[in-house]
Design an enzyme around this catalytic site. Structure first.
Site, mmCIF file in Angstrom:
data_model
loop_
_atom_site.group_PDB
_atom_site.id
_atom_site.type_symbol
_atom_site.label_atom_id
_atom_site.label_comp_id
_atom_site.label_asym_id
_atom_site.label_seq_id
_atom_site.Cartn_x
_atom_site.Cartn_y
_atom_site.Cartn_z
ATOM 1 N N HIS A 22 -57.599 39.595 -158.623
ATOM 2 C CA HIS A 22 -57.215 40.053 -157.282
ATOM 3 C C HIS A 22 -58.360 40.856 -156.660
ATOM 4 O O HIS A 22 -58.679 40.694 -155.495
ATOM 5 C CB HIS A 22 -55.975 40.944 -157.363
ATOM 6 C CG HIS A 22 -54.743 40.223 -157.828
ATOM 7 N ND1 HIS A 22 -53.598 40.135 -157.081
ATOM 8 C CD2 HIS A 22 -54.487 39.541 -158.970
ATOM 9 C CE1 HIS A 22 -52.682 39.441 -157.731
ATOM 10 N NE2 HIS A 22 -53.198 39.077 -158.892
ATOM 11 N N ASP A 121 -53.045 43.790 -151.048
ATOM 12 C CA ASP A 121 -52.512 42.840 -152.015
ATOM 13 C C ASP A 121 -50.982 42.879 -151.975
ATOM 14 O O ASP A 121 -50.378 43.935 -151.780
ATOM 15 C CB ASP A 121 -52.986 43.196 -153.427
ATOM 16 C CG ASP A 121 -52.813 42.028 -154.384
ATOM 17 O OD1 ASP A 121 -53.826 41.407 -154.724
ATOM 18 O OD2 ASP A 121 -51.651 41.733 -154.792
#
Ligand code: UDP
Length: 482
Positions: A22, A121
């Site tokens: 990520h 995120d």
């Protein structure tokens, strides 16, 4: 149109999740915004900031802001601030808990210094509330492809949790699956996606041609949500040095790795890596070593850091590596990298002709960018969907035959992929022959498209221009009160 505002840089905050899959792509995307003269701040924790400061080009447009990681509160030693640092399921859970405690300090910073836009995120779903409160547009990121999100949504809508063999309904292609998606994972991802759909849009580390316009249309029609394809993010790294510095510190010297690869013929080497979170048991590693040795092909194999350390006894080593493997192979037929490998640098080397991968989305799009065909071996998360995009839809890989869909990268697995299956898949991809040649041709064609997409005038380049313009218009409308 107010030209003064049009020209003024956007102030954007990025909040990447604390895991390489990520963090790395979102920070490369943050770098992309900064390279287009926007004012970018990445909010992260001290240990991650230390890594990032060595791997991204910080400057006045690209800054880091750190908030403390609550190591003591969750009972972790200092410095364990990424899911990839976990050595067992217990500290994996603690690191996850630590990330949920980051909300107050991040909120405090953002409320004191509000930006024009937040890119967060999806594992920080609370950012939705904050952005609404401050009336700031929020963009989501989760590191998935649009293809995988469409597949996931369909599997959830049709409750296909108990099925091990089914065709995913309602997609533009008939996608045949051979593994059972864990119910808990599908439901959790489904909930997180609900919050994504409430954002202004989702940033995708991919380019239009790999997801395909048909899947982008399908996504936008079924969710009413906008997808912005801005990748492949890794292509922002142009030099060998920039590629080698991506992510964590490499466990192998750049010189050693390059000189070994330079000594090999084009497309002769198989690169084997299962990302930053998969932990195979010894018996599985043993099958891999037998499979690659029996195939006779050259390889670079990335294994966990603790494997093969000086204090590993012969008895322990022989649980995962056949006796004499190193003497027969290392330095001649292959390299073993213990820990972090400079993946993007390796994949872009002309000697690499195949990639045995767990189909993590980043690994997938990095292989595509380098024009390297794949041997697919999905393990958990959305990797089984990515496999089908690679093999069934784009025809740029062969399957090893993995069918056990785990809930996470750790833990006992019931099935072991045997050495014969591994050898067969390696030979199918690396021995040459009509099928392999066709797969290689498709991979190279898609690789060319990836590079074009990221260049000035390419689809991802234009998408970023449109996104920046759109965000500036929102900001200016807000400023003028309209
Ligand atoms: N990676 C790397 N070296 C390694 C392991 C991983 O550079 O030894 C990078 C890889 O290039 C990718 C990311 O870490 O950018 C892993 O992301 P992916 O989505 O492929 O898998 P995950 O680790 O999230 O399962």
């Amino acid at each position: 149109m107010n030209m003064e505002h049009e020209e003024k840089a956007l102030k954007i905050y990025f909040i990447p999740y604390l895991a390489p899959g990520h963090m790395i792509p979102l920070c490369d995307i943050a770098t992309l915004f900064a390279s287009r003269h926007q004012n970018v701040t990445i909010i992260t924790t001290p240990f991650n900031a230390q890594i990032l400061s060595k791997s991204i080009p910080l400057n006045q447009n690209l800054r880091l802001h750190t908030v403390p990681f609550p190591s003591q509160e969750v009972g972790l030693p200092d410095g364990m601030e990424s899911l990839s640092a976990a050595t067992n399921p217990d500290n994996l859970v603690k690191i996850y808990q630590g990330t949920t405690l980051l909300r107050p300090p991040i909120e405090h910073f953002i409320e004191q210094n509000p930006p024009d836009c937040i890119v967060a995120d999806f594992l920080f779903p609370w950012v939705d509330e904050l952005a609404n409160k401050l009336q700031i547009p929020r963009l989501s990121f989760n590191g998935f492809s649009i293809f995988a999100i469409c597949a996931m949504e369909s599997v959830k809508a049709n409750s296909l949790y108990e099925s091990s063999s089914y065709v995913i309904p309602d997609l533009p292609h008939s996608i045949a699956m051979n593994a059972t998606p864990p119910k808990q994972m599908t439901e959790l991802l489904g909930e997180l996606l609900e919050t994504v759909f409430k954002s202004k849009g989702i940033i995708i580390n991919n380019f239009n041609e790999l997801d395909g316009e048909e899947y982008i249309d399908h996504y936008e029609k079924t969710t009413g949500h906008k997808a912005w394809h801005l990748g492949p993010a890794s292509l922002i790294r142009r030099t060998i040095q920039q590629k080698a510095e991506r992510g964590e510190k490499s466990a192998v010297s750049l010189h050693k790795c390059l000189s070994w690869l330079n000594s090999k013929p084009d497309k002769s080497v198989l690169y084997i890596c299962f990302g930053s979170l998969c932990h195979f048991q010894d018996k599985q590693l043993y099958e891999i070593s037998c499979g690659i040795e029996n195939s006779g092909h050259e390889f670079v194999w990335v294994v966990p850091e603790k494997k093969g350390k000086e204090n590993e006894t012969d008895e322990d080593k022989e649980k995962w590596l056949p006796k004499g493997f190193e003497e027969r192979n290392i330095g001649k037929k292959g390299l073993i990298v213990r820990g972090w490998a400079p993946q993007v640098m390796i994949l872009s080397h002309s000697a690499v002709g195949g990639f045995m991968t767990h189909c993590g989305w980043n690994s997938t799009v990095e292989a595509v960018s380098a024009g390297v065909p794949m041997i697919t071996w999905p393990v958990h998360g959305e990797q089984f969907y990515n496999e089908k995009l690679i093999t069934q839809v784009r025809g740029i890989g062969v399957e090893v035959g993995a069918a056990e869909w785990s809930t996470m990268g750790f833990g006992e697995r019931e099935e072991v992929v045997g050495r014969e299956c591994i050898e067969k898949a390696v030979r199918r991809m690396m021995d040459g022959g009509d099928e392999a040649e066709e797969i290689r041709r498709c991979a190279q064609e898609l690789g060319d498209k990836a590079n074009l997409a990221a260049q000035e005038g390419g689809s991802s380049y234009k998408n970023l221009t449109a996104l920046i313009d759109d965000l500036k218009r929102s900001r200016d409308r807000k400023a003028s009160g309209s």
